[in-house]
Design a protein around this motif. Sequence first.
Motif, PDB file in Angstrom:
ATOM      1  N   ALA A  90     -16.407 131.834 -15.146  1.00 35.21           N
ATOM      2  CA  ALA A  90     -14.814 131.798 -14.921  1.00 35.21           C
ATOM      3  C   ALA A  90     -14.127 133.124 -15.468  1.00 35.21           C
ATOM      4  O   ALA A  90     -13.465 133.491 -14.758  1.00 35.21           O
ATOM      5  CB  ALA A  90     -14.206 130.700 -15.582  1.00 35.21           C
ATOM      6  N   ALA A  91     -14.647 133.442 -16.555  1.00 36.88           N
ATOM      7  CA  ALA A  91     -14.075 134.624 -17.423  1.00 36.88           C
ATOM      8  C   ALA A  91     -14.538 136.109 -16.718  1.00 36.88           C
ATOM      9  O   ALA A  91     -13.880 137.088 -16.322  1.00 36.88           O
ATOM     10  CB  ALA A  91     -14.148 134.696 -18.670  1.00 36.88           C
ATOM     11  N   GLU A  92     -15.679 135.987 -16.003  1.00 38.64           N
ATOM     12  CA  GLU A  92     -16.468 137.373 -15.777  1.00 38.64           C
ATOM     13  C   GLU A  92     -16.645 137.525 -14.206  1.00 38.64           C
ATOM     14  O   GLU A  92     -17.116 138.610 -13.868  1.00 38.64           O
ATOM     15  CB  GLU A  92     -17.770 137.475 -16.628  1.00 38.64           C
ATOM     16  CG  GLU A  92     -17.778 137.540 -18.011  1.00 38.64           C
ATOM     17  CD  GLU A  92     -18.918 137.665 -18.891  1.00 38.64           C
ATOM     18  OE1 GLU A  92     -20.056 138.024 -18.061  1.00 38.64           O
ATOM     19  OE2 GLU A  92     -18.948 137.159 -19.960  1.00 38.64           O
ATOM     20  N   LEU A  93     -16.235 136.665 -13.336  1.00 39.70           N
ATOM     21  CA  LEU A  93     -16.341 137.038 -11.972  1.00 39.70           C
ATOM     22  C   LEU A  93     -14.891 136.894 -11.397  1.00 39.70           C
ATOM     23  O   LEU A  93     -14.076 136.166 -11.845  1.00 39.70           O
ATOM     24  CB  LEU A  93     -17.144 135.649 -11.464  1.00 39.70           C
ATOM     25  CG  LEU A  93     -18.511 135.526 -11.738  1.00 39.70           C
ATOM     26  CD1 LEU A  93     -19.387 134.455 -11.078  1.00 39.70           C
ATOM     27  CD2 LEU A  93     -19.490 136.912 -11.555  1.00 39.70           C
ATOM     28  N   PRO A  94     -14.644 137.963 -10.630  1.00 37.79           N
ATOM     29  CA  PRO A  94     -15.383 138.776  -9.760  1.00 37.79           C
ATOM     30  C   PRO A  94     -15.593 140.190 -10.293  1.00 37.79           C
ATOM     31  O   PRO A  94     -15.621 141.364  -9.397  1.00 37.79           O
ATOM     32  CB  PRO A  94     -14.884 138.980  -8.461  1.00 37.79           C
ATOM     33  CG  PRO A  94     -13.476 138.587  -8.697  1.00 37.79           C
ATOM     34  CD  PRO A  94     -13.265 137.858 -10.034  1.00 37.79           C
ATOM     35  N   LYS A  95     -15.790 140.411 -11.629  1.00 34.77           N
ATOM     36  CA  LYS A  95     -15.705 141.780 -12.008  1.00 34.77           C
ATOM     37  C   LYS A  95     -16.992 142.453 -11.458  1.00 34.77           C
ATOM     38  O   LYS A  95     -17.905 142.014 -11.699  1.00 34.77           O
ATOM     39  CB  LYS A  95     -15.601 141.736 -13.492  1.00 34.77           C
ATOM     40  CG  LYS A  95     -14.390 141.094 -14.051  1.00 34.77           C
ATOM     41  CD  LYS A  95     -14.478 141.489 -15.685  1.00 34.77           C
ATOM     42  CE  LYS A  95     -13.194 140.589 -16.333  1.00 34.77           C
ATOM     43  NZ  LYS A  95     -13.460 140.234 -17.667  1.00 34.77           N
TER      44      LYS A  95
END
Length: 174
Positions: free
Chosen positions: A30-35
């Motif tokens: 949840a925190a790292e996508l869509p980086k």
Amino acid sequence: MTDLDPVEAVDLDIYDSGPLPWSRAHDRLAAELPKAETPLFLGTVRPDGRPHSAAVGAFWHDGDLYFTSGPGTRKSRNLAVNPACTISVRLTGVDLVLEGEAARTVDPDVLAHVAAGYRAGGWPAQVDGDALTAPYSAQSAGPPPWHLYRFTFHTAIGVGTAEPYGATRWSFAR
């Protein structure tokens, strides 16, 4: 409780670190996508049985991952024949492999929500009919417009790469 809870967790750790909680992988997704800096790879199978892997950018929404691909790309052609696939991702503190199926979605509400999520992550995606467009995308996506795929997974395998270490296989009722 998250938007998706496992029905089974099997401890795979050979060093007695104990099982990883699903919340660790879930929260990182949840925190790292869509980086763009989050390395994520889609694995598909060619019609002749040979494997194919390609980097994709994904967006987490309601317990599923969404990714784009041009209709003429190898990955899209593979999914049209066989929707079974994997997504492998290196998240902060945990490597994760998800096993499931991908299917194209044309739901206008989902397209709008995912496009907004991509924009928030730095890619200026817009809805164009039943697909997405933007001024640019990865070379592997093919030319626009890009179809949106919903990846629904039934199994996840996580390996801790930072303390607390561990390795776990989670199964989900879908």
